[in-house]
Write a protein that holds these residues in place. Structure first.
Motif, PDB file in Angstrom:
ATOM      1  N   UNK A 131     -20.351  30.388 -18.113  1.00  0.00           N
ATOM      2  CA  UNK A 131     -20.773  31.769 -18.368  1.00  0.00           C
ATOM      3  C   UNK A 131     -22.275  31.787 -18.617  1.00  0.00           C
ATOM      4  N   UNK A 132     -22.971  32.703 -17.980  1.00  0.00           N
ATOM      5  CA  UNK A 132     -24.431  32.746 -18.034  1.00  0.00           C
ATOM      6  C   UNK A 132     -24.873  33.506 -19.275  1.00  0.00           C
ATOM      7  N   UNK A 133     -25.662  32.849 -20.096  1.00  0.00           N
ATOM      8  CA  UNK A 133     -26.181  33.428 -21.333  1.00  0.00           C
ATOM      9  C   UNK A 133     -27.470  34.200 -21.036  1.00  0.00           C
ATOM     10  N   UNK A 134     -27.666  35.304 -21.751  1.00  0.00           N
ATOM     11  CA  UNK A 134     -28.868  36.099 -21.533  1.00  0.00           C
ATOM     12  C   UNK A 134     -29.217  36.868 -22.792  1.00  0.00           C
ATOM     13  N   UNK A 135     -30.484  37.239 -22.922  1.00  0.00           N
ATOM     14  CA  UNK A 135     -30.926  38.106 -24.008  1.00  0.00           C
ATOM     15  C   UNK A 135     -31.997  39.034 -23.461  1.00  0.00           C
ATOM     16  N   UNK A 136     -32.196  40.140 -24.149  1.00  0.00           N
ATOM     17  CA  UNK A 136     -33.185  41.093 -23.663  1.00  0.00           C
ATOM     18  C   UNK A 136     -33.179  42.370 -24.465  1.00  0.00           C
ATOM     19  N   UNK A 137     -33.709  43.421 -23.843  1.00  0.00           N
ATOM     20  CA  UNK A 137     -33.787  44.721 -24.493  1.00  0.00           C
ATOM     21  C   UNK A 137     -34.926  45.538 -23.930  1.00  0.00           C
ATOM     22  N   UNK A 138     -35.226  46.610 -24.597  1.00  0.00           N
ATOM     23  CA  UNK A 138     -36.330  47.481 -24.185  1.00  0.00           C
ATOM     24  C   UNK A 138     -36.860  48.224 -25.397  1.00  0.00           C
ATOM     25  N   UNK A 139     -38.083  48.680 -25.296  1.00  0.00           N
ATOM     26  CA  UNK A 139     -38.678  49.471 -26.372  1.00  0.00           C
ATOM     27  C   UNK A 139     -39.728  50.394 -25.790  1.00  0.00           C
ATOM     28  N   UNK A 140     -39.901  51.528 -26.416  1.00  0.00           N
ATOM     29  CA  UNK A 140     -40.906  52.485 -25.954  1.00  0.00           C
ATOM     30  C   UNK A 140     -41.412  53.319 -27.118  1.00  0.00           C
ATOM     31  N   UNK A 141     -42.630  53.801 -26.967  1.00  0.00           N
ATOM     32  CA  UNK A 141     -43.212  54.797 -27.860  1.00  0.00           C
ATOM     33  C   UNK A 141     -43.255  56.117 -27.111  1.00  0.00           C
ATOM     34  N   UNK A 160     -10.165  31.054 -17.076  1.00  0.00           N
ATOM     35  CA  UNK A 160     -10.273  32.131 -18.049  1.00  0.00           C
ATOM     36  C   UNK A 160     -11.730  32.244 -18.503  1.00  0.00           C
ATOM     37  N   UNK A 161     -12.253  33.460 -18.506  1.00  0.00           N
ATOM     38  CA  UNK A 161     -13.635  33.699 -18.911  1.00  0.00           C
ATOM     39  C   UNK A 161     -13.673  34.881 -19.876  1.00  0.00           C
ATOM     40  N   UNK A 162     -14.713  34.929 -20.660  1.00  0.00           N
ATOM     41  CA  UNK A 162     -14.892  36.067 -21.556  1.00  0.00           C
ATOM     42  C   UNK A 162     -16.340  36.517 -21.509  1.00  0.00           C
ATOM     43  N   UNK A 163     -16.531  37.772 -21.798  1.00  0.00           N
ATOM     44  CA  UNK A 163     -17.858  38.365 -21.923  1.00  0.00           C
ATOM     45  C   UNK A 163     -17.992  38.870 -23.346  1.00  0.00           C
ATOM     46  N   UNK A 164     -19.103  38.587 -23.995  1.00  0.00           N
ATOM     47  CA  UNK A 164     -19.297  39.077 -25.358  1.00  0.00           C
ATOM     48  C   UNK A 164     -20.783  39.189 -25.646  1.00  0.00           C
ATOM     49  N   UNK A 210     -33.802  49.027 -27.931  1.00  0.00           N
ATOM     50  CA  UNK A 210     -32.586  48.244 -28.126  1.00  0.00           C
ATOM     51  C   UNK A 210     -32.899  46.769 -27.892  1.00  0.00           C
ATOM     52  N   UNK A 211     -32.165  45.893 -28.569  1.00  0.00           N
ATOM     53  CA  UNK A 211     -32.269  44.452 -28.354  1.00  0.00           C
ATOM     54  C   UNK A 211     -30.864  43.865 -28.392  1.00  0.00           C
ATOM     55  N   UNK A 212     -30.597  42.831 -27.593  1.00  0.00           N
ATOM     56  CA  UNK A 212     -29.250  42.316 -27.476  1.00  0.00           C
ATOM     57  C   UNK A 212     -29.245  40.837 -27.063  1.00  0.00           C
ATOM     58  N   UNK A 213     -28.080  40.215 -27.267  1.00  0.00           N
ATOM     59  CA  UNK A 213     -27.824  38.840 -26.833  1.00  0.00           C
ATOM     60  C   UNK A 213     -26.362  38.762 -26.414  1.00  0.00           C
ATOM     61  N   UNK A 214     -26.060  37.993 -25.349  1.00  0.00           N
ATOM     62  CA  UNK A 214     -24.679  37.849 -24.943  1.00  0.00           C
ATOM     63  C   UNK A 214     -24.494  36.856 -23.817  1.00  0.00           C
ATOM     64  N   UNK A 215     -23.233  36.754 -23.352  1.00  0.00           N
ATOM     65  CA  UNK A 215     -22.861  35.856 -22.258  1.00  0.00           C
ATOM     66  C   UNK A 215     -21.980  36.612 -21.269  1.00  0.00           C
TER      67      UNK A 215
END
Length: 321
Positions: A230-240, A182-186, A205-210
């Motif tokens: 479950x592989x943990x990751x974080x990231x996002x993007x930004x622009x002007x 059993x696995x979950x994504x969040x 946008x900025x985010x964190x999850x697995x």
């Protein structure tokens, strides 16, 4: 040519025996799907959007395929794949979505959106090879929600908005992986669109999850098939975004998707970071004719390989009608 889109927007009458609900619908297709790839969100020809909607004042209910509630903004560049697996989360999938848009005093507004959606519609993951997507095998739908707050910026004469969102989905396999079946994504995230002056907007946008492969995160890596983690990751993007002229918009931006290195050890895929920098130009030439010139600088790092770099130059011409 396969990016050519055809669509129909329908704004119908009101259903007087359903609290006078306003009825509307949308269908939009293109021809981008590769031969042999079919899924709920990638049929041939590709169904981008297909839904019906009922509206009662501030409240609406949508059933069909639409954009995810989470990650509502899109970077200006890379229009075909939207910086997926490089920092931008969210895609299109089948869902039942409710949205409440409420005007507050002083011109402010509050948006609350929730969705029960299809799990596994994007990555189509079937780790046990039983012919059933692991998201469907769980018996549970994916859940997502967002709360957004908007307000007029009288100095810049443009609206501003900030949102917070979260999501969860579930997967099951018949053959355990690393002792887990059993696995979950969040995950959790924020988005913002803030005018700084009348000609400059800061977006991102900025985010964190697995386990984010079905949400376009983790550089497409959700579960370590060697360890069952479950592989943990974080990231996002930004622009002007700069409104250089009434007909010319310029964007300078960066994105990142950064999985945790230790979660990748032993996995078949070991991409430890995707990072990009970009310059985008949009020119509106009148009569619905638009042209773009973009430059993207990509860098991908690996656990056991040398890093890779790429520079992409892209242009497109669109006639909208």
């Amino acid at each position: 040519m396969r990016l050519t889109r055809l669509g129909l927007d329908y704004d119908g009458p009101h259903a007087e025996h359903l609290a006078n609900a306003g009825l509307s619908a949308k269908i939009e297709i293109d021809f981008e799907t590769l031969i042999g790839i079919t899924s709920e969100s990638r049929a041939v020809p590709r169904i981008r959007l297909a839904y019906g909607k009922m509206t009662w004042g501030d409240l609406s209910i949508l059933a069909g395929q639409d954009w995810d509630v989470i990650g509502p903004l899109l970077p200006m560049i890379n229009d075909d794949s939207l910086m997926w697996l490089a920092g931008n989360l969210g895609d299109r999938r089948p869902m039942l979505k409710t949205t409440w848009n409420h005007q507050l005093s002083g011109g402010d507004w509050l948006t609350i959106a929730t969705a029960i959606s299809s799990g596994g519609a994007i990555d189509r993951q079937d780790l046990d090879g039983n012919g059933i997507k692991d998201g469907e095998d769980s018996g549970y739908p994916a859940l997502q929600a967002r709360i957004g707050y908007g307000f007029p910026n009288y100095v810049c004469e443009q609206p501003a908005e900030i949102g917070v969102w979260g999501f969860a989905s579930f997967e099951s396999v018949e053959v355990p992986i690393g002792g887990n079946d059993e696995f979950s994504s969040r995950g959790l995230g924020i988005d913002w669109s803030l005018p700084l002056v009348s000609t400059i907007i800061w977006r991102g946008e900025a985010w964190y999850g697995r386990n984010l492969s079905d949400w376009r995160g983790g550089i497409g890596q959700g579960i370590n098939t060697a360890t069952g983690e479950e592989i943990e990751s974080h990231g996002g993007w930004t622009e002007l975004q700069f409104q250089m002229k009434p007909w010319w918009k310029l964007a300078l931006g960066t994105t990142i998707d950064n999985p945790v290195d230790s979660d990748l050890i032993g996995s078949a895929t070991t991409r430890t970071r995707n990072r990009t920098w970009y310059v985008g130009n949009r020119l509106s030439l009148g009569g619905g004719l638009n042209i773009a010139f973009n430059v993207e600088f990509w860098n991908t790092q690996y656990l056991t390989l040398d890093e890779g770099d790429a520079v992409r130059f892209k242009t497109w011409l669109i006639q909208r009608f």
